[in-house]
Scaffold this motif. Structure first.
Motif, short mmCIF file in Angstrom:
data_model
loop_
_atom_site.label_atom_id
_atom_site.label_comp_id
_atom_site.label_asym_id
_atom_site.label_seq_id
_atom_site.Cartn_x
_atom_site.Cartn_y
_atom_site.Cartn_z
N MET A 1 0.86 -1.18 0.00
CA MET A 1 0.00 0.00 0.00
C MET A 1 0.89 1.23 0.00
O MET A 1 1.77 1.37 0.84
CB MET A 1 -0.90 -0.03 1.23
N ASP A 2 0.65 2.14 -0.92
CA ASP A 2 1.49 3.33 -1.03
C ASP A 2 0.92 4.49 -0.21
O ASP A 2 -0.17 4.41 0.34
CB ASP A 2 1.69 3.73 -2.49
N TYR A 3 1.68 5.58 -0.14
CA TYR A 3 1.29 6.74 0.66
C TYR A 3 0.03 7.42 0.13
O TYR A 3 -0.77 7.94 0.90
CB TYR A 3 2.44 7.75 0.74
N ILE A 4 -0.15 7.41 -1.16
CA ILE A 4 -1.34 8.04 -1.74
C ILE A 4 -2.60 7.27 -1.33
O ILE A 4 -3.61 7.87 -0.97
CB ILE A 4 -1.22 8.15 -3.27
N GLN A 5 -2.52 5.94 -1.34
CA GLN A 5 -3.68 5.16 -0.92
C GLN A 5 -3.93 5.33 0.59
O GLN A 5 -5.07 5.40 1.03
CB GLN A 5 -3.51 3.69 -1.26
N ALA A 10 -7.23 7.68 4.90
CA ALA A 10 -7.38 8.64 6.01
C ALA A 10 -8.50 9.62 5.71
O ALA A 10 -9.34 9.91 6.57
CB ALA A 10 -6.07 9.39 6.24
N ALA A 11 -8.55 10.13 4.48
CA ALA A 11 -9.63 11.04 4.09
C ALA A 11 -10.97 10.33 4.15
O ALA A 11 -11.97 10.90 4.62
CB ALA A 11 -9.38 11.58 2.68
N ALA A 12 -11.01 9.09 3.70
CA ALA A 12 -12.24 8.30 3.74
C ALA A 12 -12.72 8.13 5.18
O ALA A 12 -13.92 8.29 5.47
CB ALA A 12 -12.01 6.93 3.10
N SER A 17 -16.63 9.25 9.05
CA SER A 17 -16.91 9.36 10.48
C SER A 17 -17.59 10.68 10.83
O SER A 17 -18.28 10.78 11.84
CB SER A 17 -15.65 9.15 11.31
N ALA A 18 -17.44 11.70 9.99
CA ALA A 18 -18.13 12.97 10.22
C ALA A 18 -19.64 12.81 10.13
O ALA A 18 -20.40 13.60 10.71
CB ALA A 18 -17.67 14.02 9.22
N ALA A 65 -15.44 4.70 1.58
CA ALA A 65 -15.92 5.93 2.21
C ALA A 65 -17.32 6.28 1.77
O ALA A 65 -18.20 6.58 2.59
CB ALA A 65 -14.97 7.08 1.90
N ASN A 66 -17.55 6.24 0.48
CA ASN A 66 -18.85 6.65 -0.02
C ASN A 66 -19.92 5.58 0.15
O ASN A 66 -21.10 5.90 0.29
CB ASN A 66 -18.73 7.10 -1.48
#
Length: 87
Positions: A1-5, A10-12, A17-18, A65-66
């Motif tokens: 898993m790379d940093y972009i994923q 993390a964004a997901a 969670s919001a 996320a979605n």
């Protein structure tokens, strides 16, 4: 898993969670009076569209996320419409 994923995951996590506090409050209080049905329908349809996009792009963070956000939006809409019709 790379940093972009990892960044995407993390964004997901953060954006999904919001939605949890609002969904929890709606389920607990059964009150959706102050919530806009149109806004949540648009959020739900947007989430579904993002899931479809994520499937085409094979983008797991977008799908997760979605998918979760769409589920929370659907729960809120379900409560909003069933409570409106039960009165």
């Amino acid at each position: 898993m790379d940093y972009i994923q990892l960044l995407g995951l993390a964004a997901a996590f953060l954006t999904t969670s919001a939605n949890l506090p609002q969904a929890y409050k709606v389920v607990k209080t059964k009150s959706t009076k102050s919530l806009s049905a149109m806004s949540f329908m648009m959020l739900f349809l947007g989430s579904v569209t993002w899931v479809i996009y994520g499937i085409f792009r094979s983008d797991i963070p977008v799908i997760i996320a979605n998918g979760l956000s769409g589920t929370l939006h659907a729960i809120i809409l379900f409560v909003k419409f069933t409570r409106r019709n039960s009165k």
